[in-house]
Design an enzyme around this catalytic site. Structure first.
Site, mmCIF file in Angstrom:
data_model
loop_
_atom_site.group_PDB
_atom_site.id
_atom_site.type_symbol
_atom_site.label_atom_id
_atom_site.label_comp_id
_atom_site.label_asym_id
_atom_site.label_seq_id
_atom_site.Cartn_x
_atom_site.Cartn_y
_atom_site.Cartn_z
ATOM 1 N N SER A 115 0.808 -1.225 0.000
ATOM 2 C CA SER A 115 0.000 0.000 0.000
ATOM 3 C C SER A 115 0.838 1.270 0.000
ATOM 4 C CB SER A 115 -0.920 0.017 1.221
ATOM 5 O OG SER A 115 -0.157 -0.085 2.409
ATOM 6 N N ASP A 130 -2.988 8.256 7.817
ATOM 7 C CA ASP A 130 -3.897 7.379 8.546
ATOM 8 C C ASP A 130 -3.094 6.512 9.516
ATOM 9 O OD1 ASP A 130 -2.797 5.257 7.132
ATOM 10 O OD2 ASP A 130 -4.583 4.840 5.928
ATOM 11 N N HIS A 177 -0.137 4.901 7.272
ATOM 12 C CA HIS A 177 0.487 5.469 6.071
ATOM 13 C C HIS A 177 0.858 6.938 6.184
ATOM 14 C CE1 HIS A 177 -2.113 2.050 4.803
ATOM 15 N NE2 HIS A 177 -1.002 1.705 4.180
#
Ligand code: NAG
Length: 380
Positions: free
Chosen positions: A52, A340, A343
């Site tokens: 991600s 978040d 991340h």
């Protein structure tokens, strides 16, 4: 100014001889060769593998529990809106492609990933994946073996389009970015007593490193020569872990970080060994760990206000998922290292990319992108 003569020159023999001479003279005057349209230093493409931290939307096309295709993700993107990036804006590979003046790699699963669009690079990354294929298997991810297989498919497609020699040229002169591995620890081994029973921490590290060795050799076999590979991040400092382990004073969790640093040392050793074995393989280690650790623990030194508190989320440190409209979202994500629970923000990714481009000392080893470009200009 990047060279943009393009492949139209293939038609040159059919045009008036004076024009041909003019073009040849122009080519001689400009310090780059007339082969393919390419970015800075003639670098034609960027290829991306990982999780991600580099996924720019492949996950939107698969049934997976790991998603970010809803607001407020992408709120600072241009144009604003969710893209599938786990970020408020751009991630490192976006910054890198922009710097190189090449198109941002197209997502492998996107309908546009065909024809000439694949010649400037494809992003194979999948959120939730890791170095090991079992990591994220339950979430429905494209595991790394699959990502490499997909690269093989793209290579075949390129050969069909432009032939062997031109494909080889692109693949050997491109940059490759690999960013993964955190999920192998925090979302797999650290939570899985069965894995812990089967492998001690050092054995698990060895398993990861031998997998990486195999994958890097596979990539070399496909033609990759210039690779940048991220270290693991200090995940023991991220909002999700601080919340999970109920940390009160904001201090990083050493029992999480210790094995990650050990892995990073092992990775540097492996890259050193591979550079000797394959002298034409330019393998560069990106020290994300120390830069990010610095920003988290001393945010003000790096131009941030909040080091270990996410911009979007819930609970302590906003260490629970960012889900609108339940979560709080900060007004200015640039004040935060983290977007978040896991991340970085766009601003943090910008800082990390500056490191890849121009980092000194051991920030990126042995060669940052500017040094690479300088050696290309010398005609190496
Ligand atoms: C990795 O992906 C391939 C292709 O989707 C799949 O066949 C394989 O089972 C996956 N490996 C694991 C361990 O899940």
């Amino acid at each position: 100014m990047p060279c943009r003569f393009g492949r139209g020159l293939g038609m040159a023999p059919r045009v008036w001889i004076g024009l041909l001479l003019g073009l040849l003279m122009a080519a001689a005057l400009f310090p780059c060769s007339v082969v393919e349209a390419a970015g800075k230093g003639g670098i034609p493409a960027l290829w991306v593998f990982g999780d991600s931290t580099v996924d720019t939307g492949n996950q939107n096309y698969i049934t997976s529990l790991v998603k970010s295709n809803y607001p407020p993700y992408g709120k600072d993107f241009v144009p604003p809106g969710p893209t599938g990036r786990f970020c408020n804006g751009k991630v490192a590979n976006d910054f890198l492609a922009d710097y190189l003046e090449i198109p941002r790699p197209v997502n492998f699963l996107a309908p546009e990933a065909k024809g000439s669009r694949i010649l400037t690079g494809v992003n194979f990354a999948s959120s939730g994946s890791g170095y090991l294929d079992i990591t994220g298997a339950l979430f429905g991810v494209l595991n790394l073996t699959r990502q490499l297989d997909n690269f093989g498919k793209i290579k075949k497609d390129m050969i069909d389009q432009i032939g062997d020699a031109a494909t080889e040229k692109i693949l050997t002169t491109s940059l490759y970015l690999i960013s993964t591995g955190s999920n192998d620890y925090v979302n797999s081994y650290n939570l899985n007593p069965i894995l812990q029973g089967r492998f001690t921490q050092p054995q698990y590290e060895q398993l990861l490193l031998s997998t990486i060795e195999t994958n890097l050799k596979t990539l070399h076999g496909y033609g990759a020569r210039r690779v940048y590979i991220n270290s693991l991040s200090p995940i023991g400092c991220v909002p999700e872990q601080l919340n999970l382990y109920n940390v009160k004073d904001g201090a990083c969790i050493e029992k999480v970080n210790g094995p990650l640093r050990s892995f990073n040392n092992g990775l540097q050793g492996l890259l050193g060994k591979l550079r000797q074995e394959l002298p034409d393989y330019d393998l560069n280690y990106i020290n994300v760990y120390d830069t990010l650790y610095g920003a988290i623990t001393t945010p003000e030194k790096y131009g941030f206000k909040y080091g270990n508190m996410a911009c979007c989320g819930e609970g302590s440190y906003n260490g629970q998922p960012c889900i609108s409209p339940l979560s709080t979202v900060c007004a200015n994500a640039d004040e935060y290292v983290f977007w978040d629970l896991f991340h970085p923000t766009q601003k943090t990714y910008g800082m990390l990319t500056d490191n890849i481009i121009s980092g000194t000392g051991l920030a990126v080893y042995p060669k940052n992108v500017q040094t690479l470009l300088a050696t290309l200009q010398e005609g190496n």
